[in-house]
Write a protein that holds these residues in place. Structure first.
Motif, PDB file in Angstrom:
ATOM      1  N   ARG A 151       0.834  -1.209   0.000  1.00 41.74           N
ATOM      2  CA  ARG A 151       0.000   0.000   0.000  1.00 41.74           C
ATOM      3  C   ARG A 151       0.869   1.260   0.000  1.00 41.74           C
ATOM      4  N   GLN A 152       1.948   1.214   0.774  1.00 42.21           N
ATOM      5  CA  GLN A 152       2.866   2.356   0.782  1.00 42.21           C
ATOM      6  C   GLN A 152       3.472   2.567  -0.604  1.00 42.21           C
ATOM      7  N   GLY A 154       2.134   1.672  -3.373  1.00 44.49           N
ATOM      8  CA  GLY A 154       1.063   2.164  -4.239  1.00 44.49           C
ATOM      9  C   GLY A 154       0.834   3.655  -4.075  1.00 44.49           C
ATOM     10  N   ASP A 155       0.926   4.154  -2.831  1.00 48.08           N
ATOM     11  CA  ASP A 155       0.770   5.595  -2.598  1.00 48.08           C
ATOM     12  C   ASP A 155       1.864   6.388  -3.303  1.00 48.08           C
ATOM     13  N   TRP A 156       3.088   5.869  -3.261  1.00 50.37           N
ATOM     14  CA  TRP A 156       4.176   6.563  -3.955  1.00 50.37           C
ATOM     15  C   TRP A 156       3.917   6.604  -5.461  1.00 50.37           C
ATOM     16  N   GLU A 157       3.444   5.500  -6.006  1.00 52.20           N
ATOM     17  CA  GLU A 157       3.186   5.449  -7.444  1.00 52.20           C
ATOM     18  C   GLU A 157       2.009   6.345  -7.828  1.00 52.20           C
ATOM     19  N   LEU A 158       0.983   6.408  -6.956  1.00 48.94           N
ATOM     20  CA  LEU A 158      -0.157   7.296  -7.246  1.00 48.94           C
ATOM     21  C   LEU A 158       0.272   8.759  -7.266  1.00 48.94           C
ATOM     22  N   ASP A 159       1.284   9.076  -6.495  1.00 43.11           N
ATOM     23  CA  ASP A 159       1.808  10.455  -6.493  1.00 43.11           C
ATOM     24  C   ASP A 159       2.833  10.678  -7.593  1.00 43.11           C
ATOM     25  N   ASN A 160       2.922   9.670  -8.506  1.00 47.07           N
ATOM     26  CA  ASN A 160       3.878   9.759  -9.615  1.00 47.07           C
ATOM     27  C   ASN A 160       5.320   9.927  -9.113  1.00 47.07           C
ATOM     28  N   LYS A 165      14.041   2.970  -2.663  1.00 46.64           N
ATOM     29  CA  LYS A 165      14.797   1.726  -2.777  1.00 46.64           C
ATOM     30  C   LYS A 165      14.641   0.857  -1.539  1.00 46.64           C
ATOM     31  N   ARG A 166      14.709   1.484  -0.359  1.00 46.62           N
ATOM     32  CA  ARG A 166      14.582   0.704   0.874  1.00 46.62           C
ATOM     33  C   ARG A 166      13.212   0.041   0.976  1.00 46.62           C
ATOM     34  N   LEU A 167      12.175   0.728   0.539  1.00 50.32           N
ATOM     35  CA  LEU A 167      10.832   0.160   0.580  1.00 50.32           C
ATOM     36  C   LEU A 167      10.717  -1.013  -0.388  1.00 50.32           C
ATOM     37  N   ALA A 168      11.271  -0.846  -1.577  1.00 48.98           N
ATOM     38  CA  ALA A 168      11.233  -1.922  -2.570  1.00 48.98           C
ATOM     39  C   ALA A 168      11.990  -3.156  -2.077  1.00 48.98           C
TER      40      ALA A 168
END
Length: 229
Positions: A151-152, A154-160, A165-168
């Motif tokens: 979900r986190q 996804g939020d980053w991607e929704l904000d373009n 890297k650490r999250l991935a």
């Protein structure tokens, strides 16, 4: 002196002659005739050619004419490899049977009654069930954690914005942990399913061994000498 030397020379000559005769006699008595098949034809000879060295053959005494031995043909490379594999399989099977015999002996010595054996398997079943529950709980927690990270992302991607890297890396690590936990759970569930069949087999072996043990004891009792009066 000359007479003595002549006597020594004559004795030496006689000894050498006797030794040579003995050697010739031994060679004649040990001489063999070899018979083998070549292109469908039976061939016999007192000398074995190199081309027939690996062929199956019969060895015959030249003196008696009787067969003195049979030599099997040499194995091919493939046959030698197959024989080596068969030997390994036979050795492992023998080791497994020996191990099973030791387990059976330990089982009979460890449990005085069948109810004790069943109780021990019941304790094993309880432990496996508890392990399954712990794995299921761990798997559920991993899924929840992974969903939260996704979900986190996804939020980053929704904000373009690119996913940090650490999250991935955390998402990938959790995904791998989830797969490992699923594999562990699958193995535990398989062990739980086989416990029932294992118990049935153990009880059958236990009864058989106990019956044999009782029969041996009865035989020993009947063969024991009567006490003197």
């Amino acid at each position: 002196m000359a007479h003595r030397n002549r006597m020594i020379l004559a004795a030496t000559t006689l000894a050498l002659g006797a030794g040579l005769a003995s050697s010739v006699h031994a060679q004649s008595t040990q001489k063999k005739v070899y018979c083998w098949n070549e292109n469908g034809r039976k061939i016999c000879s007192d000398a074995l050619p190199a081309a027939a060295a690996d062929a199956a053959r019969t060895e015959i005494s030249a003196k008696s004419g009787l067969a003195t031995g049979q030599v099997a043909r040499a194995l091919t490379e493939s046959e030698r490899a197959d024989a080596a594999v068969s030997a390994v399989v036979a050795r492992r099977q023998a080791e497994a049977e020996a191990m099973q015999s030791r387990r059976d002996l330990a089982m009979v010595e460890s449990y005085t009654a069948e109810v004790d054996l069943r109780r021990a398997y019941g304790e094993r079943t309880t432990l496996v069930d508890e392990s399954i529950k712990a794995s299921q709980l761990g798997l559920s927690n991993l899924r929840l954690s992974l969903i939260a990270l996704l979900r986190q992302a996804g939020d980053w991607e929704l904000d373009n914005k690119p996913v940090p890297k650490r999250l991935a890396e955390s998402i990938m690590q959790l995904h791998n942990d989830l797969l490992r936990q699923q594999q562990i759970l699958a193995e535990q569930e398989h062990d739980r399913k086989t416990l029932g069949a294992e118990l049935d087999d153990a009880v059958a072996r236990y009864r058989e061994l106990k019956t044999s043990e009782a029969g041996d004891s009865a035989t020993a009792a009947t063969q024991a000498p009567l006490p003197a009066r």
